[in-house]
Structures are given as C-alpha cells and as structure tokens.
Design a protein around this motif. Structure first.
Motif, PDB file in Angstrom:
ATOM      1  N   SER A 113       0.811  -1.214   0.000  1.00 56.56           N
ATOM      2  CA  SER A 113       0.000   0.000   0.000  1.00 56.56           C
ATOM      3  C   SER A 113       0.846   1.265   0.000  1.00 56.56           C
ATOM      4  O   SER A 113       0.459   2.275  -0.576  1.00 56.56           O
ATOM      5  N   PRO A 117       1.211   2.078  -4.263  1.00 62.26           N
ATOM      6  CA  PRO A 117      -0.231   2.356  -4.202  1.00 62.26           C
ATOM      7  C   PRO A 117      -0.885   2.448  -5.575  1.00 62.26           C
ATOM      8  O   PRO A 117      -2.041   2.039  -5.740  1.00 62.26           O
ATOM      9  N   ASP A 118      -0.161   2.957  -6.559  1.00 62.21           N
ATOM     10  CA  ASP A 118      -0.714   3.047  -7.911  1.00 62.21           C
ATOM     11  C   ASP A 118      -0.955   1.661  -8.501  1.00 62.21           C
ATOM     12  O   ASP A 118      -1.980   1.423  -9.155  1.00 62.21           O
ATOM     13  N   ASP A 121      -3.958   0.121  -6.602  1.00 68.99           N
ATOM     14  CA  ASP A 121      -5.223   0.712  -7.071  1.00 68.99           C
ATOM     15  C   ASP A 121      -5.610   0.172  -8.444  1.00 68.99           C
ATOM     16  O   ASP A 121      -6.761  -0.200  -8.676  1.00 68.99           O
ATOM     17  N   GLU A 124      -6.578  -3.577  -8.145  1.00 67.01           N
ATOM     18  CA  GLU A 124      -7.901  -3.745  -7.546  1.00 67.01           C
ATOM     19  C   GLU A 124      -8.996  -3.340  -8.532  1.00 67.01           C
ATOM     20  O   GLU A 124     -10.036  -4.002  -8.630  1.00 67.01           O
ATOM     21  N   ALA A 125      -8.770  -2.258  -9.280  1.00 68.96           N
ATOM     22  CA  ALA A 125      -9.744  -1.833 -10.285  1.00 68.96           C
ATOM     23  C   ALA A 125      -9.894  -2.905 -11.363  1.00 68.96           C
ATOM     24  O   ALA A 125     -11.011  -3.179 -11.828  1.00 68.96           O
ATOM     25  N   LYS A 162     -11.747  -8.032   0.405  1.00 66.39           N
ATOM     26  CA  LYS A 162     -10.681  -7.296   1.081  1.00 66.39           C
ATOM     27  C   LYS A 162     -10.845  -7.418   2.595  1.00 66.39           C
ATOM     28  O   LYS A 162      -9.864  -7.596   3.330  1.00 66.39           O
TER      29      LYS A 162
END
Length: 192
Positions: A113, A117-118, A121, A124-125, A162
């Motif tokens: 994280s 983080p990118d 993200d 997860e998307a 999650k």
C-alpha cells in the motif's frame, strides 16, 4: 503479464524476492538476499532493477497479473453461481493471502500500500472489472439477478474479499471464509 513475457533473469529475481520478502519482511530483505536467491551477483540484479523498492513494485504487479489471470479463468469456468464465485474468490486471494502464512504478511501488505499504491489501485480496479464483466454476462444469460448497478455489485464483492483478506489469520481461514461468502453471495445472486 504472463511468465513468457519476462526475461528469465527478471523472473528469477522476482521469484527470489517473493521468497526473501516472505522470509524476512520488506524492511529486512537486502539486495544481497535477493541476488543470492536468484543465483546472481548484486550488480546483475541492479542491471534489471534500480533498487529493492523497484523489485517490490514489480513483485506487486506480477502478483496482480497472476491473480487477474486466475480470477478470469475461474469466472470463465462452468458451474453454479456459488461454485464459480468460490473458485474465483480462492484465485483472488491465493497469491497475496498466502503471504498471511508468513510472519511478515501484514508488513508486506502494508508495504504494498505504501510502496506501490498506484499498482494496488490499478490491480484492484482490474479485479473489480473482471467481476463486473462476469456479472454482466451472467445477467444477460439470465443466470443472476443484479441488485443494483453492476459496478457497485462488483465493488461490494471486492470490498467483502478485502475484508476477509485483512482479517484472516492464514490462507486456510481465508479459503473457509471465502467459501462461505461465495455461498451467501451466490445464493443472493441466483435467479429464483
């Protein structure tokens, strides 16, 4: 990204890094640990990756790529809605949640994280998009009844997974809880 897309040296580095991070944690893993596990010299590792953070980011990306491939395969296989979801949920957590069996699992999830983080993200998307596409196909085939916007249903599935991931003490518990979640969600999605 498939294994075939990797230079064999990069694959060796990522495999070694995965093992070293699981064994020692992110902070205590050294470039020497990674190089030794990859059977390479430190300078050779530096030719592929500029530092430990870059290697960690590549490991995170690789994990998401493998997870997306496994989830897509599970969602594309036949079976009842709960069976398909159970296979997809196990695939969803197999790579990352297996780290929970490491004494450094929580540290590694936190490092993902903060260091990538990118990538987290985007990964997860991408997983949410796989669930949304599956839900759309299943609704069109009249095998599931959507209760709300497909993107929101997919986001709810991802959030539930999650939550299980963050509270499961080990991979066996994760599998048991996601099997139960698949039965509950599957029953709620199936057309009566």
């Amino acid at each position: 990204m498939k294994d075939a897309d990797f230079d064999p040296r990069q694959k060796a580095i990522l495999d070694s890094a995965w093992q070293a991070f699981a064994a020692y944690g992110f902070r205590k893993t050294s470039m020497d640990d990674i190089a030794r596990g990859a059977r390479m010299s430190r300078p050779a590792v530096y030719l592929c990756y500029k530092n430990k953070e870059a290697i960690f980011r590549a490991v995170v990306q690789y994990c998401y790529d493998l997870t997306a491939e496994a989830v897509q395969g599970a969602l594309g296989a036949g079976g009842s809605v709960p069976e398909v979801l159970e296979r997809a949920f196990i695939a969803h957590g197999q790579t990352v949640v297996a780290l929970l069996d490491s004494p450094h699992g929580v540290e590694l999830l936190d490092a993902g994280s903060s260091t990538a983080p990118d990538i987290v993200d985007a990964g997860e998307a991408g997983l949410r998009a796989l669930y949304a596409a599956w839900l759309t196909r299943e609704a069109a085939a009249r095998r599931v009844a959507l209760h709300g916007d497909v993107e929101e249903v997919a986001a709810t599935i991802a959030a539930a997974l999650k939550g299980v991931k963050m509270t499961a003490p080990d991979f066996e518990t994760y599998k048991a809880r996601t099997a139960q979640l698949a039965q509950i969600l599957g029953a709620g999605l199936m057309r009566g």
